[in-house]
Design a protein around this motif. Structure first.
Motif, PDB file in Angstrom:
ATOM      1  N   LEU A  66      -4.578  10.761 -10.367  1.00 40.99           N
ATOM      2  CA  LEU A  66      -3.378  10.621 -10.007  1.00 40.99           C
ATOM      3  C   LEU A  66      -3.356   9.221  -9.399  1.00 40.99           C
ATOM      4  O   LEU A  66      -2.273   8.565  -9.503  1.00 40.99           O
ATOM      5  CB  LEU A  66      -2.843  11.356  -9.165  1.00 40.99           C
ATOM      6  CG  LEU A  66      -2.675  12.913  -9.491  1.00 40.99           C
ATOM      7  CD1 LEU A  66      -1.924  13.860  -8.515  1.00 40.99           C
ATOM      8  CD2 LEU A  66      -1.707  13.060 -10.710  1.00 40.99           C
ATOM      9  N   ILE A  67      -4.612   8.655  -8.784  1.00 43.51           N
ATOM     10  CA  ILE A  67      -4.305   7.432  -7.914  1.00 43.51           C
ATOM     11  C   ILE A  67      -5.251   6.270  -8.494  1.00 43.51           C
ATOM     12  O   ILE A  67      -6.600   6.785  -8.626  1.00 43.51           O
ATOM     13  CB  ILE A  67      -4.435   7.750  -6.208  1.00 43.51           C
ATOM     14  CG1 ILE A  67      -3.481   8.829  -5.924  1.00 43.51           C
ATOM     15  CG2 ILE A  67      -4.338   6.437  -5.597  1.00 43.51           C
ATOM     16  CD1 ILE A  67      -2.121   8.208  -5.960  1.00 43.51           C
ATOM     17  N   LYS A  68      -4.860   5.204  -8.702  1.00 45.53           N
ATOM     18  CA  LYS A  68      -5.571   4.234  -9.473  1.00 45.53           C
ATOM     19  C   LYS A  68      -6.804   3.787  -8.080  1.00 45.53           C
ATOM     20  O   LYS A  68      -6.388   3.572  -7.098  1.00 45.53           O
ATOM     21  CB  LYS A  68      -5.095   2.995  -9.650  1.00 45.53           C
ATOM     22  CG  LYS A  68      -4.879   3.337 -11.306  1.00 45.53           C
ATOM     23  CD  LYS A  68      -3.702   2.062 -11.896  1.00 45.53           C
ATOM     24  CE  LYS A  68      -4.488   0.741 -11.734  1.00 45.53           C
ATOM     25  NZ  LYS A  68      -3.399  -0.404 -12.118  1.00 45.53           N
ATOM     26  N   ARG A  69      -8.155   3.896  -8.568  1.00 46.70           N
ATOM     27  CA  ARG A  69      -8.920   3.126  -7.637  1.00 46.70           C
ATOM     28  C   ARG A  69      -8.704   2.116  -6.804  1.00 46.70           C
ATOM     29  O   ARG A  69      -8.818   1.992  -5.689  1.00 46.70           O
ATOM     30  CB  ARG A  69     -10.550   3.323  -8.425  1.00 46.70           C
ATOM     31  CG  ARG A  69     -11.600   3.507  -7.759  1.00 46.70           C
ATOM     32  CD  ARG A  69     -12.762   3.206  -8.366  1.00 46.70           C
ATOM     33  NE  ARG A  69     -13.246   4.473  -9.148  1.00 46.70           N
ATOM     34  CZ  ARG A  69     -14.212   4.740  -9.975  1.00 46.70           C
ATOM     35  NH1 ARG A  69     -15.162   3.600 -10.354  1.00 46.70           N
ATOM     36  NH2 ARG A  69     -14.810   5.866 -10.313  1.00 46.70           N
ATOM     37  N   THR A  70      -8.376   1.137  -7.689  1.00 44.43           N
ATOM     38  CA  THR A  70      -8.042  -0.325  -7.234  1.00 44.43           C
ATOM     39  C   THR A  70      -6.959  -0.058  -6.056  1.00 44.43           C
ATOM     40  O   THR A  70      -6.748  -0.863  -5.149  1.00 44.43           O
ATOM     41  CB  THR A  70      -7.653  -1.355  -8.000  1.00 44.43           C
ATOM     42  OG1 THR A  70      -6.847  -0.562  -9.238  1.00 44.43           O
ATOM     43  CG2 THR A  70      -9.047  -1.536  -8.666  1.00 44.43           C
ATOM     44  N   ASP A  71      -5.809   0.760  -6.230  1.00 44.90           N
ATOM     45  CA  ASP A  71      -4.731   0.999  -5.438  1.00 44.90           C
ATOM     46  C   ASP A  71      -5.183   1.516  -4.159  1.00 44.90           C
ATOM     47  O   ASP A  71      -4.753   1.241  -3.124  1.00 44.90           O
ATOM     48  CB  ASP A  71      -3.603   1.817  -6.259  1.00 44.90           C
ATOM     49  CG  ASP A  71      -3.155   0.773  -7.282  1.00 44.90           C
ATOM     50  OD1 ASP A  71      -3.263  -0.150  -7.685  1.00 44.90           O
ATOM     51  OD2 ASP A  71      -1.962   1.606  -7.785  1.00 44.90           O
ATOM     52  N   ALA A  72      -6.089   2.446  -4.469  1.00 45.39           N
ATOM     53  CA  ALA A  72      -6.525   3.014  -3.048  1.00 45.39           C
ATOM     54  C   ALA A  72      -7.240   2.372  -2.174  1.00 45.39           C
ATOM     55  O   ALA A  72      -7.237   2.218  -0.851  1.00 45.39           O
ATOM     56  CB  ALA A  72      -7.295   4.296  -3.381  1.00 45.39           C
ATOM     57  N   LEU A  73      -8.247   1.616  -2.797  1.00 47.52           N
ATOM     58  CA  LEU A  73      -8.980   0.535  -2.122  1.00 47.52           C
ATOM     59  C   LEU A  73      -8.055  -0.539  -1.456  1.00 47.52           C
ATOM     60  O   LEU A  73      -8.042  -0.972  -0.347  1.00 47.52           O
ATOM     61  CB  LEU A  73     -10.080  -0.358  -2.771  1.00 47.52           C
ATOM     62  CG  LEU A  73     -10.891   0.493  -3.539  1.00 47.52           C
ATOM     63  CD1 LEU A  73     -11.842  -0.050  -4.438  1.00 47.52           C
ATOM     64  CD2 LEU A  73     -11.892   1.273  -2.266  1.00 47.52           C
TER      65      LEU A  73
END
Lengths: 247, 247
Positions: free
Chosen positions: B195-202
């Motif tokens: 559901l959440i893009k890795r780059t967005d979480a970082l």
């Protein structure tokens, strides 16, 4: 394995210097174990970072907490061209190490290839020591300790869990060693690492073949790993190595 | 604050249902505290994820461990359009929540803006309760619990530490709430979050203004946060809220 000098005993920890001959190279090491330990217990092998040595502050401190808090044994050896293996080796700088390594790149490569076997033979020798034995075994090494640790852990079936980090690989690297590691890994990243690119560190974590892997990321420069991660390292080894521990 | 029904008492934990009126909206909540607690103790506010509710498995389990292991109090309220605030609200799916939210986007936006005040007034009311008091306070919320938690924690000076995660922001987002948060944060990321893009979480971790922030990354899908991170959440609150704890 030759024991060097008298054991140091303090606050429940016995520290013993040893030398081990591996392919005509003398590997200088230290074993820490609980005072009067007999039988078998978990062992953690500690690999120091570039310009460091087997008894630098964080190695000594981690060894002592593994012995005192968990009743484990711990051991460290000097890395290639570090510590007692070179003149002035306990007082190096990263610049001096790099200069020396670049003077003879072939010898440097040979020495780094040799360390895998040196660690394995050190482990074999330590497993004969009463109070250590052939219990569950971990590896802990950051930065150069991961450069050395990746191929060692990948090729050494006696390692059950590893703490690695402060290192990376390019996103398109093959990362064969990392990919073939399947034991539980705690991987440490410094978010503002001036030596390792963030994307390379994340790529290395991503490449690790382990199903049970956890990455802990903290703000700060390469050498500013917070004390909490040494505690986390201890808890990680307690969790994964304690299973077969003998008192 | 109205107490609903009789307290549930078991294994050292007292659980009390309450309703609180905030701007003509009834906010349904639960308070967990040690049996026979008096005086003041640390409190952790628990925000559930999308489609969940104030007494879903991981909320109940986390509340009980905070009470039993640490002697803290814990509280949860139903999120906007969740739990006892909507018909069938304890048995929702993410699809049904989304559909309902999209039916009236304005009302949804209003309800999400209101939750910040609802949490603050809940905290004010709880601080009057004997056995809770105005001790150190933490916030724990992942996914929708972070969507709600970011503006709440950013604007509520009584929150001393927060566990957030399973959420992201685009790398070029302004991230005002995240940037203005300066308390210690433990941030959880699922490396294979669908559901959440890795780059967005970082990027969200990167944007947090806190000096003391740590990110724990584990393999697996959005909802597969490993049990170790609930233990880590407990240890995090123990570390940062225990200072002023009263037995």
């Amino acid at each position: 394995m030759d024991w060097i000098g008298e054991p140091l005993v303090g606050h429940g920890v016995t520290e013993r210097r040893f030398d081990l001959e591996v392919d005509e190279e003398t590997v200088p090491g230290i074993l820490w174990s609980p005072e009067d330990a007999t039988g078998t217990r978990p062992l953690v092998l500690l690999g120091h970072g570039g310009s460091g040595h087997k008894r630098m502050d964080y190695i000594l401190s981690l060894a002592r907490r593994l012995v005192r808090h968990l009743g484990f044994a711990a051991a460290a050896i000097d890395g290639p061209m570090h510590g007692d293996r070179v003149p002035g080796g306990t007082d190096l700088t990263l610049d001096r190490v790099r200069t020396r390594m670049n003077e003879d790149p072939e010898q440097t490569a040979r020495r780094f290839r040799a360390i895998r076997k040196e660690w394995s033979e050190t482990l074999t020798a330590l497993q004969q020591v009463d109070g250590v034995g052939d219990g569950p075994t971990g590896y802990w090494g950051l930065s150069m300790g991961t450069v050395i640790g990746l191929p060692f852990v990948a090729s050494e079936p006696r390692i059950d869990a590893a703490v690695l980090g402060l290192m990376g690989i390019p996103a398109d690297a093959r990362g064969e060693s990392a990919r073939s590691i399947t034991i539980p890994v705690l991987f440490l990243v410094q978010w503002d690492d001036e030596l390792i690119k963030r994307t390379d560190a994340l790529a290395l974590f991503d490449t690790l073949g382990s199903k049970q892997k956890t990455m802990h990321v903290n703000p700060g420069l390469h050498s500013a790993v917070p004390p909490a991660e040494f505690k986390a390292s201890e808890e990680f080894f307690a969790k994964y190595l304690r299973v077969a521990a003998t008192a």
